[in-house]
Design an enzyme around this catalytic site. Structure first.
Site, PDB file in Angstrom:
ATOM      1  N   ASP A  63       0.877  -1.171   0.000  1.00  0.00           N
ATOM      2  CA  ASP A  63       0.000   0.000   0.000  1.00  0.00           C
ATOM      3  C   ASP A  63       0.914   1.220   0.000  1.00  0.00           C
ATOM      4  O   ASP A  63       1.477   1.583   1.026  1.00  0.00           O
ATOM      5  CB  ASP A  63      -0.900  -0.012   1.229  1.00  0.00           C
ATOM      6  N   SER A 143      -1.350  12.855 -16.760  1.00  0.00           N
ATOM      7  CA  SER A 143      -2.554  12.915 -17.578  1.00  0.00           C
ATOM      8  C   SER A 143      -2.599  14.244 -18.324  1.00  0.00           C
ATOM      9  O   SER A 143      -2.019  15.240 -17.864  1.00  0.00           O
ATOM     10  CB  SER A 143      -3.799  12.787 -16.687  1.00  0.00           C
ATOM     11  N   TYR A 158      -9.096  15.261  -9.157  1.00  0.00           N
ATOM     12  CA  TYR A 158      -8.206  14.507 -10.039  1.00  0.00           C
ATOM     13  C   TYR A 158      -7.290  15.429 -10.842  1.00  0.00           C
ATOM     14  O   TYR A 158      -6.068  15.251 -10.852  1.00  0.00           O
ATOM     15  CB  TYR A 158      -9.013  13.616 -10.989  1.00  0.00           C
TER      16      TYR A 158
END
Length: 249
Positions: A63, A143, A158
């Site tokens: 994690d 992105s 985001y």
């Protein structure tokens, strides 16, 4: 890519999607890939699939939002392989919620994974590379929404997290130049890629979502990353944008 053969690479989010295809591509190029993810069964399946390849895949459940656990991976790589040469920060989270409809827990979750975990990874990788005086490479999977906003598809924080990755990548690049380091750092900003990130965000009809727009495949991003890694030592691609033909984002 010859200089990377036998070198250790850490890939986050390697249990599916883009991270899985990046890990697969790097192993086939001869790297020793430590693939991190929460779904150990997926990582083990990838390990089996890559048996006999030029390199080797090492599955490691982790994690990465748990800082101590993530730092422990770098210590393990230092001990077993002498240190990391390549880091791929790929793991990420997306949400279809509007910012005004999201909650504090949602804010923390996306910031912890998309920004803080990437920052921890970059810091640990740079420290390892500088300690050994090697010219490693750090690649942040970013992105196109880290460069401009889309008002058609709400995604809460985001875009904010991806803008942070864009700025962090350039900040680290300038820091490395300032101290005379030859470590490279690259942002790969992709358009829409057909992965399970939409399903993971809770949208039941992910196939319908992808049918409405041009899409890349995870293999396309992996190919771009291999291209970036394969550049000569004096060449640094600081930003690579990969879009499907016809994308309007």
């Amino acid at each position: 890519m010859d200089r990377w053969v036998g070198k250790a690479a850490i890939v986050t989010g390697a249990s599916a999607g883009i991270g899985e295809k990046i890990a697969e591509a790097l192993v086939k190029e001869g790297l020793l890939v430590i693939g991190l993810g929460r779904r150990l069964e997926n990582l083990k399946a990838l390990e089996k699939r890559l048996e006999g390849a030029k390199g080797k895949f090492y599955p490691k459940q982790c994690d990465i939002t748990n800082t101590e656990e993530f730092q422990g991976v770098f210590k393990w790589v230092d001990t077993k392989f002498g240190g990391v040469h390549v880091l791929v920060n790929n793991a990420g989270l997306w949400t279809p919620k509007r910012f005004i409809d999201d909650d504090i827990e949602g804010f923390r979750k996306i910031l912890d994974l998309n920004v803080m975990a990437s920052a921890v990874g970059v810091k640990e990788a740079v420290a390892s590379m500088r300690r050994r005086n090697i010219a490693g490479h750090i690649i942040n999977i970013n992105s196109v929404l880290g460069h401009w906003l889309s008002f058609e598809n709400p995604s809460s924080l985001y875009s904010t997290t991806k803008y942070a990755i864009t700025v962090m990548t350039e900040t680290v690049r300038r820091d490395l130049v300032a101290v005379g380091s030859k470590i490279k750092i690259t942002s790969i900003s992709r358009g829409v890629v057909k992965t399970d990130i939409v399903r993971a965000a809770g949208l039941p009809a992910s196939e319908d979502y992808f049918s409405k727009c041009p899409c890349l495949e995870p293999e396309d991003i992996a190919a771009g990353l291999v291209y970036v890694l394969g550049t000569p030592e004096h060449v640094q691609i600081t930003e690579l944008t990969i879009r499907p033909v016809g994308e309007v984002l």
